[in-house]
Design a protein around this motif. Structure first.
Motif, PDB file in Angstrom:
ATOM      1  N   ASN A   1     -10.462   6.680 -11.830  1.00 53.40           N
ATOM      2  CA  ASN A   1     -10.676   5.586 -12.789  1.00 53.40           C
ATOM      3  C   ASN A   1     -10.239   4.249 -12.204  1.00 53.40           C
ATOM      4  O   ASN A   1     -10.923   3.228 -12.393  1.00 53.40           O
ATOM      5  CB  ASN A   1      -9.907   5.869 -14.086  1.00 53.40           C
ATOM      6  N   LEU A   2      -9.115   4.236 -11.511  1.00 53.33           N
ATOM      7  CA  LEU A   2      -8.639   2.991 -10.901  1.00 53.33           C
ATOM      8  C   LEU A   2      -9.603   2.499  -9.823  1.00 53.33           C
ATOM      9  O   LEU A   2      -9.839   1.295  -9.685  1.00 53.33           O
ATOM     10  CB  LEU A   2      -7.250   3.197 -10.305  1.00 53.33           C
TER      11      LEU A   2
ATOM     12  N   GLU B   1       1.977  -0.466  -8.927  1.00 53.52           N
ATOM     13  CA  GLU B   1       0.625  -1.028  -9.025  1.00 53.52           C
ATOM     14  C   GLU B   1       0.046  -1.317  -7.642  1.00 53.52           C
ATOM     15  O   GLU B   1      -0.486  -2.393  -7.368  1.00 53.52           O
ATOM     16  CB  GLU B   1       0.632  -2.294  -9.891  1.00 53.52           C
TER      17      GLU B   1
ATOM     18  N   LYS C   1       1.554   4.331  -9.854  1.00 55.42           N
ATOM     19  CA  LYS C   1       1.886   4.043 -11.254  1.00 55.42           C
ATOM     20  C   LYS C   1       2.980   2.989 -11.371  1.00 55.42           C
ATOM     21  O   LYS C   1       2.889   2.068 -12.186  1.00 55.42           O
ATOM     22  CB  LYS C   1       2.353   5.338 -11.922  1.00 55.42           C
TER      23      LYS C   1
ATOM     24  N   PRO D   1      -2.391  -1.531  -4.624  1.00 47.37           N
ATOM     25  CA  PRO D   1      -3.842  -1.701  -4.605  1.00 47.37           C
ATOM     26  C   PRO D   1      -4.569  -0.834  -3.572  1.00 47.37           C
ATOM     27  O   PRO D   1      -5.791  -0.785  -3.572  1.00 47.37           O
ATOM     28  CB  PRO D   1      -4.015  -3.179  -4.255  1.00 47.37           C
TER      29      PRO D   1
ATOM     30  N   CYS E   1       0.833  -1.192   0.000  1.00 48.00           N
ATOM     31  CA  CYS E   1       0.000   0.000   0.000  1.00 48.00           C
ATOM     32  C   CYS E   1       0.873   1.249   0.000  1.00 48.00           C
ATOM     33  O   CYS E   1       2.069   1.194   0.283  1.00 48.00           O
ATOM     34  CB  CYS E   1      -0.935   0.016   1.208  1.00 48.00           C
TER      35      CYS E   1
ATOM     36  N   GLU F   1     -12.667   1.025 -11.466  1.00 49.85           N
ATOM     37  CA  GLU F   1     -12.372  -0.289 -12.062  1.00 49.85           C
ATOM     38  C   GLU F   1     -12.079  -1.361 -11.017  1.00 49.85           C
ATOM     39  O   GLU F   1     -11.853  -2.526 -11.363  1.00 49.85           O
ATOM     40  CB  GLU F   1     -11.170  -0.154 -13.009  1.00 49.85           C
ATOM     41  N   GLY F   2     -12.071  -0.978  -9.741  1.00 48.42           N
ATOM     42  CA  GLY F   2     -11.806  -1.939  -8.674  1.00 48.42           C
ATOM     43  C   GLY F   2     -10.337  -2.294  -8.522  1.00 48.42           C
ATOM     44  O   GLY F   2      -9.990  -3.255  -7.831  1.00 48.42           O
ATOM     45  N   LYS F   3      -9.450  -1.498  -9.133  1.00 46.94           N
ATOM     46  CA  LYS F   3      -8.017  -1.775  -9.069  1.00 46.94           C
ATOM     47  C   LYS F   3      -7.335  -1.040  -7.917  1.00 46.94           C
ATOM     48  O   LYS F   3      -6.173  -1.305  -7.616  1.00 46.94           O
ATOM     49  CB  LYS F   3      -7.354  -1.383 -10.387  1.00 46.94           C
ATOM     50  N   LEU F   4      -8.044  -0.129  -7.301  1.00 48.39           N
ATOM     51  CA  LEU F   4      -7.457   0.674  -6.228  1.00 48.39           C
ATOM     52  C   LEU F   4      -8.515   0.993  -5.186  1.00 48.39           C
ATOM     53  O   LEU F   4      -9.642   1.342  -5.535  1.00 48.39           O
ATOM     54  CB  LEU F   4      -6.891   1.985  -6.811  1.00 48.39           C
ATOM     55  N   TYR F   5      -8.140   0.837  -3.922  1.00 47.53           N
ATOM     56  CA  TYR F   5      -8.971   1.300  -2.824  1.00 47.53           C
ATOM     57  C   TYR F   5      -8.291   2.535  -2.221  1.00 47.53           C
ATOM     58  O   TYR F   5      -7.065   2.575  -2.109  1.00 47.53           O
ATOM     59  CB  TYR F   5      -9.101   0.250  -1.718  1.00 47.53           C
TER      60      TYR F   5
ATOM     61  N   ASN G   1     -13.220   4.548   0.045  1.00 46.36           N
ATOM     62  CA  ASN G   1     -13.498   5.023  -1.320  1.00 46.36           C
ATOM     63  C   ASN G   1     -14.466   6.198  -1.349  1.00 46.36           C
ATOM     64  O   ASN G   1     -15.303   6.318  -2.251  1.00 46.36           O
ATOM     65  CB  ASN G   1     -14.041   3.881  -2.187  1.00 46.36           C
TER      66      ASN G   1
END
Length: 213
Positions: free
Chosen positions: A148-149, A70, A67, A72, A26, A152-156, A180
């Motif tokens: 956007n992330l 990656e 970036k 999460p 994180c 898309e469920g790629k980032l909390y 979120n």
């Protein structure tokens, strides 16, 4: 310890050798006083710190972490040990930009909060920290690259408070106050993305002082 002895300590200290993590769990934006605790509890964290856990003064570092690694989860972590009112009232001209951002949060909310918590200084300070963290999360979500992330469920993007003043409970613990952008504790506890966390933990550790939105 005198400054010269600190220099000597840094120059002579043997660094503990450990394997560099290939990734990070994180990105933690936390109050500076918490770095030692975060680094011990979560050594695979990419830590960015400043006194009031503000995002925008360090937004390039946050974006770099997300970036390149990656990551999460972005965790905005405040502590009840930081006195928000005392910090925003520091008179230091070179830090005007940083203070301006925080003072806006303070000035926009203090008149509403004072009547609610004027008899409990610890709760007032915790409520101010909660709103400060909410603002940092809103700032991140207003930036398309982060929003956007999240969509898309790629980032909390979560807000936590370390209770060091026995405001939320009787022990020093972390509490989830924002998920979120959601602030209502009931909505956060029942969010489908958090179902893997045992219900007992969600009931105990998802908590806020200020719940009037």
């Amino acid at each position: 310890m005198r400054g010269v002895k600190v220099i000597e300590k840094l120059l002579t200290k043997n660094c503990v050798s450990r394997e560099k993590p290939s990734t990070y769990d994180c990105c933690v934006i936390c109050s500076s006083s918490m770095v030692w605790r975060i680094s011990q509890l979560f050594p695979e964290s990419y830590i960015i710190s400043n006194t009031a856990c503000q995002v925008l003064p360090n937004i390039a570092s946050v974006f770099f972490a997300v970036k390149n690694f990656e990551i999460p989860l972005i965790a905005i972590v405040g502590t009840t040990a930081i006195n928000i009112e005392k910090f925003v009232n520091l008179n230091f001209q070179p830090a005007e930009i940083e203070f301006k951002l925080l003072k806006k949060v303070y000035e926009n909310n203090i008149e509403v909060l004072l009547p609610l918590y004027e008899e409990n200084e610890k709760q007032l300070n915790a409520a101010l920290m909660e709103i400060n963290i909410d603002t940092q999360i809103d700032n991140l979500l207003s930036i398309p690259e982060f929003e956007n992330l999240v969509s898309e469920g790629k980032l909390y993007i979560c807000g936590f408070i370390l209770d060091e003043s026995a405001v939320y409970g009787d022990k020093i613990n972390f509490y989830l106050i924002n998920f979120n952008g959601l602030k209502d504790p009931d909505e956060v506890r029942n969010h489908d993305l958090l179902e893997e966390i045992p219900e007992a933990i969600r009931k105990q550790k998802v908590k806020r002082i200020h719940v009037q939105f």
